[in-house]
Enzyme design. Sequence first.
Site, PDB file in Angstrom:
ATOM      1  N   CYS A   1       0.846  -1.187   0.000  1.00 18.15           N
ATOM      2  CA  CYS A   1       0.000   0.000   0.000  1.00 18.15           C
ATOM      3  C   CYS A   1       0.883   1.238   0.000  1.00 18.15           C
ATOM      4  O   CYS A   1       2.102   1.143   0.099  1.00 18.15           O
ATOM      5  CB  CYS A   1      -0.858   0.017   1.254  1.00 18.15           C
ATOM      6  SG  CYS A   1      -1.823  -1.461   1.505  1.00 18.15           S
TER       7      CYS A   1
ATOM      8  N   ASN B   1       1.186   0.113   5.997  1.00 18.69           N
ATOM      9  CA  ASN B   1       1.560  -0.695   4.827  1.00 18.69           C
ATOM     10  C   ASN B   1       2.371  -1.879   5.343  1.00 18.69           C
ATOM     11  O   ASN B   1       3.360  -1.694   6.053  1.00 18.69           O
ATOM     12  CB  ASN B   1       2.413   0.122   3.850  1.00 18.69           C
ATOM     13  CG  ASN B   1       3.044  -0.787   2.786  1.00 18.69           C
ATOM     14  OD1 ASN B   1       2.435  -1.740   2.330  1.00 18.69           O
ATOM     15  ND2 ASN B   1       4.313  -0.508   2.465  1.00 18.69           N
ATOM     16  N   GLY B   2       1.945  -3.085   5.019  1.00 20.51           N
ATOM     17  CA  GLY B   2       2.678  -4.271   5.482  1.00 20.51           C
ATOM     18  C   GLY B   2       1.706  -5.363   5.916  1.00 20.51           C
ATOM     19  O   GLY B   2       0.516  -5.309   5.593  1.00 20.51           O
TER      20      GLY B   2
ATOM     21  N   HIS C   1      13.148 -35.454 -31.224  1.00 24.00           N
ATOM     22  CA  HIS C   1      11.987 -35.995 -31.961  1.00 24.00           C
ATOM     23  C   HIS C   1      11.445 -34.982 -32.966  1.00 24.00           C
ATOM     24  O   HIS C   1      10.244 -34.929 -33.239  1.00 24.00           O
ATOM     25  CB  HIS C   1      10.888 -36.420 -30.967  1.00 24.00           C
ATOM     26  CG  HIS C   1      11.367 -37.457 -29.999  1.00 24.00           C
ATOM     27  ND1 HIS C   1      11.708 -38.728 -30.360  1.00 24.00           N
ATOM     28  CD2 HIS C   1      11.627 -37.353 -28.665  1.00 24.00           C
ATOM     29  CE1 HIS C   1      12.125 -39.397 -29.300  1.00 24.00           C
ATOM     30  NE2 HIS C   1      12.098 -38.598 -28.258  1.00 24.00           N
TER      31      HIS C   1
ATOM     32  N   GLU D   1       6.782 -12.417 -25.461  1.00 26.35           N
ATOM     33  CA  GLU D   1       5.757 -11.398 -25.231  1.00 26.35           C
ATOM     34  C   GLU D   1       6.308  -9.985 -25.146  1.00 26.35           C
ATOM     35  O   GLU D   1       5.588  -9.031 -25.435  1.00 26.35           O
ATOM     36  CB  GLU D   1       4.925 -11.747 -23.991  1.00 26.35           C
ATOM     37  CG  GLU D   1       5.572 -11.555 -22.659  1.00 26.35           C
ATOM     38  CD  GLU D   1       4.570 -11.787 -21.526  1.00 26.35           C
ATOM     39  OE1 GLU D   1       3.459 -11.236 -21.585  1.00 26.35           O
ATOM     40  OE2 GLU D   1       4.917 -12.550 -20.600  1.00 26.35           O
TER      41      GLU D   1
ATOM     42  N   GLU E   1       8.575 -20.730 -19.284  1.00 18.53           N
ATOM     43  CA  GLU E   1       8.362 -19.345 -18.839  1.00 18.53           C
ATOM     44  C   GLU E   1       9.381 -18.402 -19.472  1.00 18.53           C
ATOM     45  O   GLU E   1       9.053 -17.301 -19.898  1.00 18.53           O
ATOM     46  CB  GLU E   1       8.421 -19.258 -17.307  1.00 18.53           C
ATOM     47  CG  GLU E   1       8.220 -17.881 -16.730  1.00 18.53           C
ATOM     48  CD  GLU E   1       6.946 -17.170 -17.138  1.00 18.53           C
ATOM     49  OE1 GLU E   1       6.859 -15.949 -16.951  1.00 18.53           O
ATOM     50  OE2 GLU E   1       6.039 -17.830 -17.709  1.00 18.53           O
TER      51      GLU E   1
ATOM     52  N   TRP F   1      -3.770  -1.667  -1.139  1.00 16.31           N
ATOM     53  CA  TRP F   1      -3.757  -2.907  -1.912  1.00 16.31           C
ATOM     54  C   TRP F   1      -4.161  -3.969  -0.909  1.00 16.31           C
ATOM     55  O   TRP F   1      -3.386  -4.378  -0.047  1.00 16.31           O
ATOM     56  CB  TRP F   1      -2.351  -3.179  -2.462  1.00 16.31           C
ATOM     57  CG  TRP F   1      -2.268  -4.471  -3.184  1.00 16.31           C
ATOM     58  CD1 TRP F   1      -1.814  -5.663  -2.715  1.00 16.31           C
ATOM     59  CD2 TRP F   1      -2.694  -4.729  -4.530  1.00 16.31           C
ATOM     60  NE1 TRP F   1      -1.920  -6.626  -3.658  1.00 16.31           N
ATOM     61  CE2 TRP F   1      -2.457  -6.095  -4.789  1.00 16.31           C
ATOM     62  CE3 TRP F   1      -3.241  -3.930  -5.528  1.00 16.31           C
ATOM     63  CZ2 TRP F   1      -2.765  -6.676  -6.016  1.00 16.31           C
ATOM     64  CZ3 TRP F   1      -3.542  -4.513  -6.748  1.00 16.31           C
ATOM     65  CH2 TRP F   1      -3.295  -5.868  -6.967  1.00 16.31           C
TER      66      TRP F   1
ATOM     67  N   LYS G   1       8.339 -15.101 -21.793  1.00 18.16           N
ATOM     68  CA  LYS G   1       8.794 -13.728 -21.537  1.00 18.16           C
ATOM     69  C   LYS G   1       9.470 -13.139 -22.779  1.00 18.16           C
ATOM     70  O   LYS G   1       9.214 -12.022 -23.174  1.00 18.16           O
ATOM     71  CB  LYS G   1       9.756 -13.694 -20.339  1.00 18.16           C
ATOM     72  CG  LYS G   1       9.068 -14.001 -19.018  1.00 18.16           C
ATOM     73  CD  LYS G   1       8.365 -12.833 -18.437  1.00 18.16           C
ATOM     74  CE  LYS G   1       6.868 -12.810 -18.392  1.00 18.16           C
ATOM     75  NZ  LYS G   1       6.062 -13.906 -18.109  1.00 18.16           N
TER      76      LYS G   1
ATOM     77  N   LYS H   1      -2.620  -6.202 -19.247  1.00 16.10           N
ATOM     78  CA  LYS H   1      -2.689  -6.941 -17.988  1.00 16.10           C
ATOM     79  C   LYS H   1      -4.135  -7.347 -17.779  1.00 16.10           C
ATOM     80  O   LYS H   1      -5.056  -6.622 -18.158  1.00 16.10           O
ATOM     81  CB  LYS H   1      -2.231  -6.021 -16.852  1.00 16.10           C
ATOM     82  CG  LYS H   1      -1.796  -6.738 -15.624  1.00 16.10           C
ATOM     83  CD  LYS H   1      -0.326  -7.077 -15.687  1.00 16.10           C
ATOM     84  CE  LYS H   1       0.126  -7.974 -14.568  1.00 16.10           C
ATOM     85  NZ  LYS H   1       1.349  -8.668 -14.853  1.00 16.10           N
TER      86      LYS H   1
ATOM     87  N   ARG I   1       1.097   1.749  -5.991  1.00 10.04           N
ATOM     88  CA  ARG I   1       1.323   0.788  -4.904  1.00 10.04           C
ATOM     89  C   ARG I   1       0.039   0.081  -4.483  1.00 10.04           C
ATOM     90  O   ARG I   1       0.081  -0.931  -3.787  1.00 10.04           O
ATOM     91  CB  ARG I   1       1.908   1.488  -3.676  1.00 10.04           C
ATOM     92  CG  ARG I   1       3.250   2.172  -3.901  1.00 10.04           C
ATOM     93  CD  ARG I   1       3.747   2.826  -2.617  1.00 10.04           C
ATOM     94  NE  ARG I   1       3.966   1.821  -1.602  1.00 10.04           N
ATOM     95  CZ  ARG I   1       5.107   1.138  -1.472  1.00 10.04           C
ATOM     96  NH1 ARG I   1       6.095   1.374  -2.314  1.00 10.04           N
ATOM     97  NH2 ARG I   1       5.236   0.213  -0.545  1.00 10.04           N
TER      98      ARG I   1
HETATM   99  C1  AGP Z   1       2.362 -13.198 -18.527  1.00 10.64           C
HETATM  100  O1  AGP Z   1       3.466 -12.396 -18.540  1.00 10.64           O
HETATM  101  C2  AGP Z   1       1.228 -12.690 -19.268  1.00 10.64           C
HETATM  102  N1  AGP Z   1       0.895 -11.403 -18.795  1.00 10.64           N
HETATM  103  C3  AGP Z   1       0.039 -13.623 -19.337  1.00 10.64           C
HETATM  104  O2  AGP Z   1       0.441 -14.807 -19.938  1.00 10.64           O
HETATM  105  C4  AGP Z   1      -0.596 -13.962 -17.986  1.00 10.64           C
HETATM  106  O3  AGP Z   1       0.226 -14.798 -17.250  1.00 10.64           O
HETATM  107  C5  AGP Z   1      -1.916 -14.689 -18.242  1.00 10.64           C
HETATM  108  O4  AGP Z   1      -2.755 -13.824 -18.948  1.00 10.64           O
HETATM  109  C6  AGP Z   1      -2.579 -15.127 -16.947  1.00 10.64           C
HETATM  110  O5  AGP Z   1      -2.899 -14.030 -16.174  1.00 10.64           O
HETATM  111  P1  AGP Z   1      -3.406 -14.268 -14.682  1.00 10.64           P
HETATM  112  O6  AGP Z   1      -2.300 -14.889 -13.894  1.00 10.64           O
HETATM  113  O7  AGP Z   1      -3.782 -12.906 -14.189  1.00 10.64           O
HETATM  114  O8  AGP Z   1      -4.603 -15.161 -14.764  1.00 10.64           O
END
Ligand code: AGP
Length: 609
Positions: free
Chosen positions: A2, A101-102, A504, A488, A481, A75, A485, A604, A28
């Site tokens: 927060c 905050n904490g 394969h 994306e 992963e 938050w 990264k 996001k 935050r």
């Molecule tokens: C990851 O860097 C991406 N932003 C995306 O793949 C994300 O992980 C996915 O949309 C799932 O989001 P969530 O964890 O909020 O469900």
Amino acid sequence: MCGIFGSALRDGNAAPVIHAALKRLEYRGYDSVGEATIDDGVLYVRKDRGKIDEVHRIHNLDDLPGSIGIGHTRWATHGAPLQVNAHPHLDCKGQIAVVHNGIIENFAELRQDLETHGHVLRSKTDTEVIAHLIEDGFNNRPSTSFADVVLEAVKKLEGSYSVAAISTKEPDKIVCARNESPLVIGVADGGFYCASDIPALLPLTNKTVTVENGELVVLSSENFEIKKILDSSTVVRKPRLSDWSPEMAVKGGYPHFMLKEIHEQPETLRNTLRLQEHYLDLMATFLERAREVFLVACGTSYHACLAASYMFSKLAFLGTYPVIASECVEQHGRSIGIDSTILAVSQSGETSDTLAAVMTARERAATILGLTNVVDSTLTRVSRVYIVQQSGPEIGVAATKTFTSQLSVLAQLALRVAKRRGKVSQDEMDYLGERLTKLPHDAEVVIQTQEEKVKQIAKKYRDAKAFLFLGRGISTATAYEGRLKLMEIAYVPAIALPAGESKHGPIGLVEPGFPVVIVCPRDETHKTVIGNIMEMKARGASVVAVVEEGDEEIKRLVDDYLEVPKGIAEVLSPILFVIPLQLLAYYMAVERGHDPDMPRNLAKSVTVK
Ligand code: AGP
């Protein structure tokens, strides 16, 4: 995570100053906001759920009277984002206001004790106990100073806090204290301020004093005084001049939120080690009793589920199905039923594919468990039991800190199920417990020792046309992963595979100079991974290996290597081994001139901006 702020002015109203500062701290936390001021011995409070602009439109956060006050942007960690849980929190008589905050780990015991002594607590938060502890201090020793009463109160707290309090008993003072959560003092001609970090202060002053752990500060419009909480001894610390721009400050001096959030992982991992035992135990009980467990998620969260399937199997001998949410209904829709348990993982708690899978499973009477980073998100409302992982808001679109936090929580769950099933000895429990506790430090070491090296590797491969990521065992999830990264945010086509699969077919891609990233912890897969490296080298690939410190056997085989501290437990390895790959994607994006925070075609799950 927060944002807190306090302002003790010589002249003028504090409220508009507090409001503006909270806006600068909104990254935050943004699910509820509030302010409290004192004027003429009366405490004024305005607070509600919602973003600052929305709450301001309804309540006008600028017109509380008084030249002294505190504020908070939240938050949610304990208690849904509702008005009653918004800060500031008050004591029984409405004479003391507190923002925090904490995470107060022992709030439940403190609350019980306070209620036994007649206090009435209104909210579900951990924070409110602080206001009542201060009130209790005044009740027991009325002649004690406000500062000393707060000092005694914070001594009773376990966990992390930066807290600021005002009281009508000493209306010209703000008393604030710190243990782990950040706190900075601002020194200006017109008054003195306290804040969660520098962004809130910069337009007011660039003269700042960092408050250290275990310190308490008494602020007035004329002065500030620092004391050690342990022995009340005075600490003398001169203000220093900050050379940050306000814009820079919001990113904490980092050029992008993504890099800032990668660097926050030691702190966010520490937060995952402070989760409420009760919910971890409850969820472990459901998992232990389940006939079948589906780990359902999308994107990065799915990679956490994939890693978790190795953790549950290796530690608890519990078979689980990691499922890509958008395929869940098609793949398992018919077999999911009353005996099925769904552990849905979603940092936002709002991803539609994950929620759709959950809703279908719920209609078929399956038990829904949730792991998320957002209190009161839809996933929390449809889950029988949920855990909030405490990573704080993740502004960068690319998930980084929330991934490693998900892995830490899932590992803790696997360990608890293993214990219930008697599959791990006490020695193993202690060893893994100790390794988990060491993770924040190890993550710090990885970031500090490898970042410069990653920059060089990103420069070397900036024009690469494609990448191949390989891993074996649980490192398959790390490889996936790393690949996600890079794709994306740097827009580099990349493939990730369990290393055993490469021969394969996909090995057909490999030609001289073709970059192959391979994840190589010193676990049971180490020997076979060496074989995969040889396969790639035999076809002229340029191999970048992520290895454990001192792994000369692999280091001499590859073109480039990145190191993580040695001795990481196998089931925890993705938490450390992924960090160099997060940094690689970040620096590749920067090298290729892309904005890592605003990757094209993506957003996001929770739209903050
Ligand atoms: C990851 O860097 C991406 N932003 C995306 O793949 C994300 O992980 C996915 O949309 C799932 O989001 P969530 O964890 O909020 O469900």
